[in-house]
Design a protein around this motif. Structure first.
Motif, PDB file in Angstrom:
ATOM      1  N   GLY A  64       0.806  -1.210   0.000  1.00  0.00           N
ATOM      2  CA  GLY A  64       0.000   0.000   0.000  1.00  0.00           C
ATOM      3  C   GLY A  64       0.841   1.262   0.000  1.00  0.00           C
ATOM      4  N   ARG A  65       0.349   2.287  -0.668  1.00  0.00           N
ATOM      5  CA  ARG A  65       1.048   3.574  -0.642  1.00  0.00           C
ATOM      6  C   ARG A  65       0.823   4.243   0.702  1.00  0.00           C
ATOM      7  N   ALA A  66       1.525   5.314   0.937  1.00  0.00           N
ATOM      8  CA  ALA A  66       1.450   6.003   2.222  1.00  0.00           C
ATOM      9  C   ALA A  66       0.025   6.481   2.515  1.00  0.00           C
ATOM     10  N   THR A  67      -0.654   7.029   1.510  1.00  0.00           N
ATOM     11  CA  THR A  67      -2.013   7.513   1.742  1.00  0.00           C
ATOM     12  C   THR A  67      -2.955   6.365   2.069  1.00  0.00           C
ATOM     13  N   THR A  68      -2.780   5.223   1.415  1.00  0.00           N
ATOM     14  CA  THR A  68      -3.631   4.064   1.690  1.00  0.00           C
ATOM     15  C   THR A  68      -3.437   3.580   3.116  1.00  0.00           C
ATOM     16  N   ILE A  69      -2.202   3.458   3.539  1.00  0.00           N
ATOM     17  CA  ILE A  69      -1.929   3.001   4.904  1.00  0.00           C
ATOM     18  C   ILE A  69      -2.456   4.015   5.910  1.00  0.00           C
ATOM     19  N   ARG A  70      -2.260   5.288   5.641  1.00  0.00           N
ATOM     20  CA  ARG A  70      -2.738   6.330   6.553  1.00  0.00           C
ATOM     21  C   ARG A  70      -4.256   6.285   6.665  1.00  0.00           C
ATOM     22  N   TYR A  71      -4.946   6.155   5.548  1.00  0.00           N
ATOM     23  CA  TYR A  71      -6.402   6.104   5.605  1.00  0.00           C
ATOM     24  C   TYR A  71      -6.898   4.836   6.293  1.00  0.00           C
ATOM     25  N   ARG A  72      -6.196   3.737   6.119  1.00  0.00           N
ATOM     26  CA  ARG A  72      -6.594   2.512   6.830  1.00  0.00           C
ATOM     27  C   ARG A  72      -6.435   2.669   8.332  1.00  0.00           C
ATOM     28  N   TRP A  73      -5.431   3.414   8.754  1.00  0.00           N
ATOM     29  CA  TRP A  73      -5.232   3.647  10.187  1.00  0.00           C
ATOM     30  C   TRP A  73      -6.249   4.636  10.728  1.00  0.00           C
ATOM     31  N   TYR A  74      -6.477   5.730  10.016  1.00  0.00           N
ATOM     32  CA  TYR A  74      -7.330   6.798  10.533  1.00  0.00           C
ATOM     33  C   TYR A  74      -8.809   6.582  10.257  1.00  0.00           C
ATOM     34  N   ALA A  75      -9.136   5.730   9.327  1.00  0.00           N
ATOM     35  CA  ALA A  75     -10.532   5.565   8.926  1.00  0.00           C
ATOM     36  C   ALA A  75     -11.209   4.388   9.622  1.00  0.00           C
ATOM     37  N   PHE A  76     -10.702   4.004  10.777  1.00  0.00           N
ATOM     38  CA  PHE A  76     -11.389   2.974  11.544  1.00  0.00           C
ATOM     39  C   PHE A  76     -12.721   3.532  12.018  1.00  0.00           C
ATOM     40  N   ALA A  77     -13.795   2.912  11.586  1.00  0.00           N
ATOM     41  CA  ALA A  77     -15.113   3.340  12.045  1.00  0.00           C
ATOM     42  C   ALA A  77     -15.309   2.812  13.457  1.00  0.00           C
ATOM     43  N   GLY A  78     -15.543   3.693  14.362  1.00  0.00           N
ATOM     44  CA  GLY A  78     -15.717   3.294  15.747  1.00  0.00           C
ATOM     45  C   GLY A  78     -16.414   4.387  16.515  1.00  0.00           C
ATOM     46  N   GLN A  79     -16.625   4.112  17.775  1.00  0.00           N
ATOM     47  CA  GLN A  79     -17.312   5.057  18.633  1.00  0.00           C
ATOM     48  C   GLN A  79     -16.516   5.188  19.926  1.00  0.00           C
ATOM     49  N   ILE A  80     -16.225   6.415  20.316  1.00  0.00           N
ATOM     50  CA  ILE A  80     -15.531   6.662  21.576  1.00  0.00           C
ATOM     51  C   ILE A  80     -16.590   6.834  22.650  1.00  0.00           C
ATOM     52  N   VAL A  81     -16.465   6.034  23.708  1.00  0.00           N
ATOM     53  CA  VAL A  81     -17.479   6.005  24.757  1.00  0.00           C
ATOM     54  C   VAL A  81     -16.818   6.309  26.099  1.00  0.00           C
ATOM     55  N   HIS A  82     -17.475   7.154  26.896  1.00  0.00           N
ATOM     56  CA  HIS A  82     -17.009   7.445  28.248  1.00  0.00           C
ATOM     57  C   HIS A  82     -18.001   6.819  29.221  1.00  0.00           C
ATOM     58  N   HIS A  83     -17.517   5.837  29.973  1.00  0.00           N
ATOM     59  CA  HIS A  83     -18.380   5.127  30.914  1.00  0.00           C
ATOM     60  C   HIS A  83     -17.547   4.777  32.150  1.00  0.00           C
ATOM     61  N   ALA A  84     -18.094   5.029  33.314  1.00  0.00           N
ATOM     62  CA  ALA A  84     -17.445   4.715  34.590  1.00  0.00           C
ATOM     63  C   ALA A  84     -16.043   5.331  34.670  1.00  0.00           C
ATOM     64  N   ARG A  85     -15.942   6.606  34.302  1.00  0.00           N
ATOM     65  CA  ARG A  85     -14.687   7.361  34.324  1.00  0.00           C
ATOM     66  C   ARG A  85     -13.583   6.722  33.481  1.00  0.00           C
ATOM     67  N   GLN A  86     -13.967   6.058  32.417  1.00  0.00           N
ATOM     68  CA  GLN A  86     -12.996   5.404  31.552  1.00  0.00           C
ATOM     69  C   GLN A  86     -13.419   5.575  30.098  1.00  0.00           C
ATOM     70  N   TRP A  87     -12.443   5.924  29.261  1.00  0.00           N
ATOM     71  CA  TRP A  87     -12.689   6.081  27.830  1.00  0.00           C
ATOM     72  C   TRP A  87     -12.384   4.765  27.133  1.00  0.00           C
ATOM     73  N   THR A  88     -13.273   4.346  26.254  1.00  0.00           N
ATOM     74  CA  THR A  88     -13.051   3.151  25.451  1.00  0.00           C
ATOM     75  C   THR A  88     -13.456   3.442  24.005  1.00  0.00           C
ATOM     76  N   ILE A  89     -12.933   2.630  23.109  1.00  0.00           N
ATOM     77  CA  ILE A  89     -13.288   2.739  21.699  1.00  0.00           C
ATOM     78  C   ILE A  89     -13.987   1.455  21.295  1.00  0.00           C
ATOM     79  N   LYS A  90     -15.173   1.591  20.768  1.00  0.00           N
ATOM     80  CA  LYS A  90     -15.909   0.437  20.267  1.00  0.00           C
ATOM     81  C   LYS A  90     -15.644   0.321  18.775  1.00  0.00           C
TER      82      LYS A  90
END
Length: 112
Positions: A64-90
């Motif tokens: 993969g080219r640099a842009t492809t690898i970068r987009y694969r890293w940054y384009a993870f579809a997820g949700q950042i959740v704050h629960h019980a004073r702790q941050w998690t990523i779903k």
């Protein structure tokens, strides 16, 4: 002759094209020679770090080219959740497994 040209194009011209377009090595930022030299060296170090990363990443990321690898890293579809004073990523289970594999390879970096 065609085989020689195809080999040359794959090994050098595509790498130059990637350096110029993905790492912004085509346009120098100012008129000062030393500043442009420092900028060019930073671009070259970033390119070399990517080449090093390609050696340790899973095979499907290897070409993969640099842009492809970068987009694969940054384009993870997820949700950042704050629960019980702790941050998690779903994350999706498939993407989570891929991320775990890449992080494991980076943490246990042994060059081939």
């Amino acid at each position: 002759m065609v085989q020689f040209y195809n080999q040359r194009a794959e090994s050098s011209e595509n790498k130059i094209k990637e350096f110029r377009s993905d790492f912004d090595g085509a346009q120098l930022p100012c008129g000062d020679f030393d500043a442009n030299g420092a900028y060019f060296m930073l671009c070259a170090m970033a390119y070399n770090l990517l080449a090093l990363m390609r050696m340790i990443l899973p095979a499907k990321w290897e070409r993969g080219r640099a842009t492809t690898i970068r987009y694969r890293w940054y384009a993870f579809a997820g949700q950042i959740v704050h629960h019980a004073r702790q941050w998690t990523i779903k994350l999706n289970a498939d993407r989570r497994a891929e991320l775990d594999q890449v992080l494991w390879v980076i943490q246990n970096c042994v060059l081939k």
